[in-house]
Design a protein around this motif. Structure first.
Motif, PDB file in Angstrom:
ATOM      1  N   MET A   1       0.820  -1.215   0.000  1.00  0.00           N
ATOM      2  CA  MET A   1       0.000   0.000   0.000  1.00  0.00           C
ATOM      3  C   MET A   1       0.850   1.260   0.000  1.00  0.00           C
ATOM      4  O   MET A   1       0.630   2.191  -0.752  1.00  0.00           O
ATOM      5  CB  MET A   1      -0.900   0.028   1.259  1.00  0.00           C
ATOM      6  CG  MET A   1      -2.080  -0.901   1.201  1.00  0.00           C
ATOM      7  SD  MET A   1      -3.164  -0.511  -0.167  1.00  0.00           S
ATOM      8  CE  MET A   1      -3.816   1.050   0.414  1.00  0.00           C
ATOM      9  N   LYS A   2       1.822   1.241   0.890  1.00  0.00           N
ATOM     10  CA  LYS A   2       2.678   2.430   1.034  1.00  0.00           C
ATOM     11  C   LYS A   2       3.478   2.638  -0.249  1.00  0.00           C
ATOM     12  O   LYS A   2       3.637   3.764  -0.729  1.00  0.00           O
ATOM     13  CB  LYS A   2       3.611   2.246   2.239  1.00  0.00           C
ATOM     14  CG  LYS A   2       4.525   3.440   2.451  1.00  0.00           C
ATOM     15  CD  LYS A   2       4.940   3.627   3.907  1.00  0.00           C
ATOM     16  CE  LYS A   2       5.627   4.990   4.049  1.00  0.00           C
ATOM     17  NZ  LYS A   2       7.063   4.896   4.305  1.00  0.00           N
TER      18      LYS A   2
ATOM     19  N   ASP B   1       2.593   6.537  -6.844  1.00  0.00           N
ATOM     20  CA  ASP B   1       1.590   7.435  -7.445  1.00  0.00           C
ATOM     21  C   ASP B   1       1.992   8.898  -7.273  1.00  0.00           C
ATOM     22  O   ASP B   1       1.922   9.696  -8.195  1.00  0.00           O
ATOM     23  CB  ASP B   1       0.215   7.227  -6.785  1.00  0.00           C
ATOM     24  CG  ASP B   1      -0.493   6.003  -7.353  1.00  0.00           C
ATOM     25  OD1 ASP B   1       0.031   5.449  -8.347  1.00  0.00           O
ATOM     26  OD2 ASP B   1      -1.526   5.600  -6.804  1.00  0.00           O
ATOM     27  N   LYS B   2       2.410   9.206  -6.058  1.00  0.00           N
ATOM     28  CA  LYS B   2       2.763  10.589  -5.716  1.00  0.00           C
ATOM     29  C   LYS B   2       3.942  11.072  -6.564  1.00  0.00           C
ATOM     30  O   LYS B   2       3.916  12.151  -7.143  1.00  0.00           O
ATOM     31  CB  LYS B   2       3.124  10.641  -4.226  1.00  0.00           C
ATOM     32  CG  LYS B   2       2.960  12.003  -3.591  1.00  0.00           C
ATOM     33  CD  LYS B   2       2.885  11.918  -2.074  1.00  0.00           C
ATOM     34  CE  LYS B   2       4.274  11.685  -1.483  1.00  0.00           C
ATOM     35  NZ  LYS B   2       4.268  11.411  -0.043  1.00  0.00           N
TER      36      LYS B   2
ATOM     37  N   ARG C   1       1.250   4.086  -2.918  1.00  0.00           N
ATOM     38  CA  ARG C   1       0.974   5.490  -2.604  1.00  0.00           C
ATOM     39  C   ARG C   1       2.151   6.385  -2.984  1.00  0.00           C
ATOM     40  O   ARG C   1       1.998   7.418  -3.623  1.00  0.00           O
ATOM     41  CB  ARG C   1       0.669   5.614  -1.108  1.00  0.00           C
ATOM     42  CG  ARG C   1      -0.439   6.604  -0.823  1.00  0.00           C
ATOM     43  CD  ARG C   1      -0.979   6.572   0.593  1.00  0.00           C
ATOM     44  NE  ARG C   1       0.005   6.269   1.613  1.00  0.00           N
ATOM     45  CZ  ARG C   1      -0.131   5.288   2.511  1.00  0.00           C
ATOM     46  NH1 ARG C   1      -1.184   4.516   2.497  1.00  0.00           N
ATOM     47  NH2 ARG C   1       0.797   5.078   3.420  1.00  0.00           N
ATOM     48  N   GLU C   2       3.349   5.960  -2.594  1.00  0.00           N
ATOM     49  CA  GLU C   2       4.565   6.729  -2.907  1.00  0.00           C
ATOM     50  C   GLU C   2       4.778   6.823  -4.418  1.00  0.00           C
ATOM     51  O   GLU C   2       5.087   7.886  -4.947  1.00  0.00           O
ATOM     52  CB  GLU C   2       5.799   6.047  -2.291  1.00  0.00           C
ATOM     53  CG  GLU C   2       5.941   6.255  -0.813  1.00  0.00           C
ATOM     54  CD  GLU C   2       6.152   7.717  -0.456  1.00  0.00           C
ATOM     55  OE1 GLU C   2       7.045   8.349  -1.048  1.00  0.00           O
ATOM     56  OE2 GLU C   2       5.403   8.227   0.391  1.00  0.00           O
TER      57      GLU C   2
END
Ligand code: ATP
Ligand code: MG
Length: 261
Positions: free
Chosen positions: A120-121, A127-128, A124-125
């Protein structure tokens, strides 16, 4: 996090028995951005490869330390774990390995067993960072650099840097082949890393990148070493006048600018 310090002292490097680097001296500390400019074939990429520990580049004398640790004693993966990162002039293509899998393995190799990043992390990273670099999400699932255009490869090197969060990054011609908009995006990526915990060495042929990434120091590389250092004004003068005045000033013969000549 600590402030990194990379110290290169009187570094000599040979490739296939031929001396290419002839006494490089340089210190890059956290918070600093250094730019290296110099004619083709003078050893800039050789310096980058030698620092990263490429087996073809034999250190014949001199020292390199990262935070007072002997870098030259470390294996390539140990160097990466210590926080060193290289964006290559010619990034390699790896078929069968997606960009996203590659990045996740690289991050986990750096973090070590038992400390892997959660999926998940990671997503998220990723994508950012891809959003920051204005990259289409399809680049996550494409094979590493395969079929990427020249500029897309460069942008992808910066993505790797943003994901790995190195302490010292060496960016070898990260601006070559970039269109004007891509140049700004890549600069945005590098500038987003700026902090006392990050030092950067940018190898470039053109001053224009330095309009967007303000260097603290500019060095001229010739004959396998740094022959002159200054501030951003040095890059502007090189762009306007080329290298002849440096050669004249230092009494360097024209053909001697190429160490292999
Ligand atoms: N793996 C290698 N095998 C043989 N020769 C090499 C190798 N790597 C570097 N050299 C030689 O060392 C010299 C310096 O090369 P290097 O790639 O470091 O130059 P550079 O300053 O990065 O040039 P450019 O601005 O064109 O990228 C060149 O003459 C090159 O041919
Ligand atoms: Mg090069």
């Amino acid at each position: 996090m600590s402030v990194p310090k990379l110290t290169i002292k009187d570094l000599h490097v040979a490739v296939e028995g031929k001396e290419i680097l002839k006494g490089v001296n340089l210190e890059v500390k956290g918070g600093e951005i250094h730019a290296i400019m110099g004619p083709n074939g003078t050893g800039k990429s050789t310096l980058a490869s030698a620092l990263m520990g490429h087996p073809k580049y034999e250190v014949t004398s001199g020292t390199v330390t990262l935070d007072d640790q002997d870098l030259l004693e470390m294996a390539v993966d140990e160097r990466a774990r210590a926080g060193l990162f290289l964006a290559m002039q010619y990034p390699s293509e790896i078929s069968g390995v997606t960009n996203s899998d590659f990045l996740r393995s690289a991050i986990n190799a750096k973090r070590g067993e038992g400390n892997e990043i959660s999926l998940m992390k990671f997503i998220r990273e990723l994508d950012k960072k891809m959003e920051l670099l204005e990259m289409d999400e399809s680049f996550a699932t494409r094979y590493l650099n395969e079929g990427f255009s020249g500029g897309e490869k460069k942008r992808n090197e910066i993505l790797q840097m943003l994901m790995l969060q190195p302490r010292i990054a060496i960016l070898d011609e990260i601006d070559s082949g970039l269109d004007i908009d891509a140049l700004k995006v890549v600069a945005k990526g590098v500038n987003s890393m700026r902090s006392p915990e990050f030092g950067c060495l940018i190898i470039t042929h053109y001053q224009r990148l330095l309009n967007y990434i303000k260097p603290d120091f500019v060095h001229v590389f010739m004959q396998g070493r740094i022959v002159k250092s200054g501030g951003p004004e040095l890059a502007e003068r090189l762009e306007a006048e080329g290298y002849d005045w440096v050669k004249e000033e230092l009494g360097i013969e024209d053909e001697a600018a190429n160490p292999t000549a």
